[in-house]
Design a protein around this motif. Structure first.
Motif, PDB file in Angstrom:
ATOM      1  N   SER A   1       0.837  -1.201   0.000  1.00 55.33           N
ATOM      2  CA  SER A   1       0.000   0.000   0.000  1.00 55.33           C
ATOM      3  C   SER A   1       0.863   1.239   0.000  1.00 55.33           C
ATOM      4  CB  SER A   1      -0.908   0.025   1.235  1.00 55.33           C
ATOM      5  OG  SER A   1      -1.623   1.253   1.297  1.00 55.33           O
ATOM      6  N   GLU A   2       0.492   2.209  -0.821  1.00 57.31           N
ATOM      7  CA  GLU A   2       1.169   3.496  -0.836  1.00 57.31           C
ATOM      8  C   GLU A   2       0.223   4.584  -0.320  1.00 57.31           C
ATOM      9  OE1 GLU A   2       3.210   4.271  -4.544  1.00 57.31           O
ATOM     10  OE2 GLU A   2       3.680   2.151  -4.789  1.00 57.31           O
ATOM     11  N   ASP A   3      -0.692   4.160   0.547  1.00 51.71           N
ATOM     12  CA  ASP A   3      -1.657   5.064   1.160  1.00 51.71           C
ATOM     13  C   ASP A   3      -1.165   5.394   2.566  1.00 51.71           C
ATOM     14  OD1 ASP A   3      -3.801   6.281   2.471  1.00 51.71           O
ATOM     15  OD2 ASP A   3      -5.300   5.105   1.378  1.00 51.71           O
ATOM     16  N   ALA A   4      -0.887   6.666   2.824  1.00 50.45           N
ATOM     17  CA  ALA A   4      -0.359   7.066   4.128  1.00 50.45           C
ATOM     18  C   ALA A   4      -1.298   6.685   5.263  1.00 50.45           C
ATOM     19  CB  ALA A   4      -0.094   8.569   4.141  1.00 50.45           C
ATOM     20  N   ARG A   5      -2.616   6.714   5.009  1.00 48.82           N
ATOM     21  CA  ARG A   5      -3.567   6.369   6.068  1.00 48.82           C
ATOM     22  C   ARG A   5      -3.446   4.906   6.466  1.00 48.82           C
ATOM     23  NH1 ARG A   5      -8.753   8.403   2.912  1.00 48.82           N
ATOM     24  NH2 ARG A   5      -7.537   7.270   1.334  1.00 48.82           N
ATOM     25  N   VAL A   6      -3.215   4.034   5.488  1.00 54.07           N
ATOM     26  CA  VAL A   6      -3.019   2.617   5.790  1.00 54.07           C
ATOM     27  C   VAL A   6      -1.749   2.428   6.610  1.00 54.07           C
ATOM     28  CG1 VAL A   6      -2.552   0.351   4.775  1.00 54.07           C
ATOM     29  CG2 VAL A   6      -4.273   1.847   3.744  1.00 54.07           C
ATOM     30  N   LEU A   7      -0.690   3.116   6.229  1.00 57.10           N
ATOM     31  CA  LEU A   7       0.573   2.974   6.951  1.00 57.10           C
ATOM     32  C   LEU A   7       0.446   3.486   8.378  1.00 57.10           C
ATOM     33  CD1 LEU A   7       3.049   4.117   4.149  1.00 57.10           C
ATOM     34  CD2 LEU A   7       2.256   1.818   4.696  1.00 57.10           C
ATOM     35  N   TRP A   8      -0.309   4.562   8.556  1.00 56.87           N
ATOM     36  CA  TRP A   8      -0.491   5.082   9.915  1.00 56.87           C
ATOM     37  C   TRP A   8      -1.299   4.112  10.779  1.00 56.87           C
ATOM     38  CZ3 TRP A   8       1.668   8.177  13.136  1.00 56.87           C
ATOM     39  CH2 TRP A   8       2.476   9.219  12.660  1.00 56.87           C
ATOM     40  N   GLY A   9      -2.101   3.289  10.156  1.00 57.41           N
ATOM     41  CA  GLY A   9      -2.800   2.260  10.924  1.00 57.41           C
ATOM     42  C   GLY A   9      -1.818   1.299  11.574  1.00 57.41           C
ATOM     43  N   PHE A  10      -0.806   0.889  10.833  1.00 55.50           N
ATOM     44  CA  PHE A  10       0.239   0.028  11.393  1.00 55.50           C
ATOM     45  C   PHE A  10       1.053   0.774  12.439  1.00 55.50           C
ATOM     46  CE2 PHE A  10      -0.450  -1.893   7.173  1.00 55.50           C
ATOM     47  CZ  PHE A  10      -0.611  -3.230   7.521  1.00 55.50           C
ATOM     48  N   ILE A  11       1.416   2.003  12.130  1.00 53.59           N
ATOM     49  CA  ILE A  11       2.269   2.771  13.041  1.00 53.59           C
ATOM     50  C   ILE A  11       1.568   3.018  14.372  1.00 53.59           C
ATOM     51  CG2 ILE A  11       3.396   5.003  13.386  1.00 53.59           C
ATOM     52  CD1 ILE A  11       3.730   5.122  10.299  1.00 53.59           C
ATOM     53  N   SER A  12       0.290   3.378  14.328  1.00 51.04           N
ATOM     54  CA  SER A  12      -0.444   3.674  15.561  1.00 51.04           C
ATOM     55  C   SER A  12      -0.587   2.438  16.442  1.00 51.04           C
ATOM     56  CB  SER A  12      -1.825   4.243  15.217  1.00 51.04           C
ATOM     57  OG  SER A  12      -1.698   5.460  14.526  1.00 51.04           O
ATOM     58  N   ARG A  13      -0.692   1.277  15.816  1.00 48.30           N
ATOM     59  CA  ARG A  13      -0.755   0.051  16.609  1.00 48.30           C
ATOM     60  C   ARG A  13       0.604  -0.253  17.242  1.00 48.30           C
ATOM     61  NH1 ARG A  13      -2.208  -5.205  13.296  1.00 48.30           N
ATOM     62  NH2 ARG A  13      -0.091  -4.796  12.549  1.00 48.30           N
ATOM     63  N   TYR A  14       1.683   0.033  16.505  1.00 52.35           N
ATOM     64  CA  TYR A  14       3.040  -0.219  16.999  1.00 52.35           C
ATOM     65  C   TYR A  14       3.429   0.793  18.075  1.00 52.35           C
ATOM     66  CZ  TYR A  14       8.167  -0.532  16.753  1.00 52.35           C
ATOM     67  OH  TYR A  14       9.507  -0.662  17.046  1.00 52.35           O
ATOM     68  N   ALA A  15       3.033   2.039  17.875  1.00 52.17           N
ATOM     69  CA  ALA A  15       3.351   3.104  18.834  1.00 52.17           C
ATOM     70  C   ALA A  15       2.046   3.744  19.274  1.00 52.17           C
ATOM     71  CB  ALA A  15       4.276   4.133  18.196  1.00 52.17           C
ATOM     72  N   PRO A  16       1.358   3.172  20.251  1.00 54.06           N
ATOM     73  CA  PRO A  16       0.045   3.686  20.667  1.00 54.06           C
ATOM     74  C   PRO A  16       0.081   5.176  20.967  1.00 54.06           C
ATOM     75  CG  PRO A  16       0.528   1.591  21.746  1.00 54.06           C
ATOM     76  CD  PRO A  16       1.786   1.995  21.039  1.00 54.06           C
ATOM     77  N   GLY A  17      -0.910   5.860  20.442  1.00 54.42           N
ATOM     78  CA  GLY A  17      -1.005   7.296  20.673  1.00 54.42           C
ATOM     79  C   GLY A  17      -0.341   8.128  19.595  1.00 54.42           C
ATOM     80  N   ALA A  18       0.473   7.497  18.758  1.00 56.13           N
ATOM     81  CA  ALA A  18       1.149   8.241  17.694  1.00 56.13           C
ATOM     82  C   ALA A  18       0.177   8.505  16.549  1.00 56.13           C
ATOM     83  CB  ALA A  18       2.357   7.462  17.187  1.00 56.13           C
ATOM     84  N   THR A  19       0.087   9.755  16.139  1.00 57.18           N
ATOM     85  CA  THR A  19      -0.769  10.140  15.019  1.00 57.18           C
ATOM     86  C   THR A  19      -0.001  11.083  14.109  1.00 57.18           C
ATOM     87  OG1 THR A  19      -1.671  12.114  16.095  1.00 57.18           O
ATOM     88  CG2 THR A  19      -2.802  10.019  16.511  1.00 57.18           C
ATOM     89  N   ALA A  20      -0.528  11.295  12.929  1.00 59.86           N
ATOM     90  CA  ALA A  20       0.106  12.223  11.986  1.00 59.86           C
ATOM     91  C   ALA A  20       0.136  13.631  12.570  1.00 59.86           C
ATOM     92  CB  ALA A  20      -0.637  12.209  10.658  1.00 59.86           C
ATOM     93  N   GLU A  21      -0.854  13.957  13.387  1.00 63.72           N
ATOM     94  CA  GLU A  21      -0.940  15.296  13.951  1.00 63.72           C
ATOM     95  C   GLU A  21       0.087  15.531  15.053  1.00 63.72           C
ATOM     96  OE1 GLU A  21      -4.147  14.357  11.573  1.00 63.72           O
ATOM     97  OE2 GLU A  21      -3.592  13.279  13.441  1.00 63.72           O
TER      98      GLU A  21
END
Length: 532
Positions: free
Chosen positions: A394-414
């Motif tokens: 996937s080259e969709d940033a929203r999909v990637l942030w789904g993985f990132i937020s699960r790995y680092a709880p509380g982390a968001t693009a904002e």
């Protein structure tokens, strides 16, 4: 800067970081000559589009300037001039500019007298390239003054020193002639007149000179007529080694870097500067950048990375780090160096806060950020993001942030804007450089058995297992199966599951991507779907 802790100042005085070593030369210069303004200079030949090597000189000089300000407690005023030799005659048309035929019609003319090939009305080629350089320097936030050779010659700012050059004509020739061949020796003059008929910069011998009148005489190569012109007021420019010395002497430059290919030119310019009655600047010879084939980067050939290309895939800070590291070593400057530069930058940034003062001022981020590195939480590396894009397909940033937020709880693009910026870079870099080269293969029998074993071990771990726990299992699998070297097991993982020869620490990658997702990836590989 006046309020720096004493331990920092003490550490700076003995630091082996190269900017401090360079700055100490200038401190010694001030101690010998007395307090005054210290002038730093960088030179730029705008015959081609700006490239990263040009930027690197400004970045490195800025680092030395900051180190000097630290050593002098900011009590000695400094300036940085970025000088463009835009009065130079165009010798050949660069390969990477439009309107080649139009450009060829203006060969030999000063760059600021050639129409802009990019189509800007009322503009010139020199002005267009100067604008490109300044736009990036401004974007990066450098503190500098831009200087144009055309302006300095035409306005008379060089007139007094040009008259000194005329008076020292024989001495300047005596410096230059031993470095020239017999034919060039017969025609060499430090002065290049601008032909009043054609506007071309002429390389012709001076047949007469009048120091009192401030003029030289030459023969027009086309008409055969004798022409007498003043050396002042922009009627001539100097040959480039003499021109370099002219700038140093006229502006009283204290520091200028140059590439190792210009060592002899620096030596000659320094001798000419002394002949003009001034002390040449302190200097630093850096190694050249190489392209993907190990060849020297040329701005006219355009065979290296452009500034815009680097910033498409990585941050300004990563570029500054690349400039800081090993300036006396030749380095490849191509797209494949970007991921390492990005991750190295954040690694240095993460370690900075816990370092002692002497370690902090040796840390590249201290020099990149002029002593004030930001605090940035970067829970995921650039290399990891590249592999996340690859594995998730996937080259969709929203999909990637789904993985990132699960790995680092509380982390968001904002609340992690730098990480979000990195996600964008990773998607672009993956799309342009990783995906086209991906090549999956089917696993060998040994690898099939090991992958099945890994799948079973992952199934026995909790979904939120950390990277270290997962990595231990990956190691255990590699040791339990018949691999000649453990490295072969890891390379097999990358080639079979990710379609590439190398990758990140695999346990950390699984923790980011997810155990369930990794098991699905293994199942697809064992079924031959990835290789297909």
């Amino acid at each position: 800067m006046h309020n720096l802790p004493q331990e920092w100042l003490e550490a700076a005085r003995v630091s082996k970081a190269w900017p401090f070593e360079e700055a100490r030369k200038l401190v010694a210069r001030v101690e010998k000559e007395g307090p005054r303004e210290i002038l730093f200079e960088t030179g730029y030949g705008p015959s081609g589009l700006p490239h990263i090597g040009t930027f690197g000189e400004v970045a490195r000089t800025t680092m030395v300037r900051h180190a000097f300000r630290i050593l002098t407690k900011d009590e000695v005023p400094t300036r940085l001039i970025c000088f463009s030799d835009d009065m130079d005659g165009l010798r050949k048309v660069p390969d990477n500019v439009p309107n080649q035929e139009m450009m060829r019609a203006h060969l030999g003319k000063p760059l600021t007298r050639i129409p802009d090939p990019f189509g800007h009305e009322q503009g010139t080629f020199g002005a267009a390239n100067n604008a490109r350089l300044r736009a990036f320097l401004d974007r990066f936030g450098f503190e500098y003054e831009f200087a144009s050779a055309t302006e300095y010659y035409a306005s008379g700012r060089f007139d007094a020193t040009l008259l000194k050059m005329l008076a020292a004509y024989d001495e300047v020739r005596a410096i230059m002639l031993p470095t020239l061949g017999p034919e060039r020796q017969a025609t060499y003059s430090p002065f290049l007149p601008i032909c009043p008929r054609t506007g071309v910069v002429l390389q012709v011998p001076t047949i007469a000179r009048d120091p009192e009148a401030g003029t030289i005489t030459y023969i027009d190569p086309e008409t055969g007529e004798e022409v007498t012109v003043p050396v002042t007021g922009g009627q001539v420019k100097c040959q480039w080694k003499a021109d370099w010395a002219l700038r140093w002497a006229a502006l009283k430059v204290d520091y200028e870097m140059a590439g190792k290919d210009l060592i002899d030119s620096v030596r000659l310019a320094s001798q000419i500067c002394k002949a003009l009655g001034e002390r040449p600047p302190e200097g630093f010879n850096y190694e050249l950048f190489l392209d993907e084939n190990g060849e020297k980067i040329s701005k006219s050939r355009g065979n290296g990375l452009t500034i815009e290309e680097w910033l498409t895939y990585a941050s300004q800070e990563s570029l500054a780090l690349y400039m800081f590291q090993k300036p006396r070593s030749a380095k490849r400057l191509y797209f494949d160096v970007i991921p390492r530069a990005v991750d190295d930058y954040f690694s240095h940034l993460a370690s900075y806060r816990d370092q002692a003062p002497e370690q902090q001022i040796a840390n590249p981020v201290w020099h990149i950020h002029s002593g004030e590195p930001p605090v940035v939480d970067m829970p995921v590396s650039f290399a990891m993001l590249l592999n996340l894009v690859s594995a998730s397909n996937s080259e969709d940033a929203r999909v990637l942030w789904g993985f990132i937020s699960r790995y680092a709880p509380g982390a968001t693009a904002e609340n992690h804007p730098k990480l979000d910026e990195l996600v964008g870079y990773a998607i672009r870099y993956y799309h342009d450089f990783v995906r086209p080269k991906k090549s999956f293969r089917v696993p060998s029998e040994t690898e099939r058995a090991a992958l099945s074993d890994l799948d079973e071990r992952l199934a026995g771990l909790p979904e939120d297992a950390d990277g270290e726990t997962i990595q231990n299992e990956v190691y255990a699998v590699g040791k339990a199966h018949d691999f000649a070297q453990l490295r072969d097991w890891f390379q097999g993982l990358y080639q079979v599951l990710l379609g590439q020869d190398q990758g990140p620490r695999f346990g950390s990658f699984v923790a980011l991507y997810g155990i369930a997702e990794t098991r699905r990836l293994i199942a697809e590989a064992l079924a031959g779907k990835l290789a297909a």
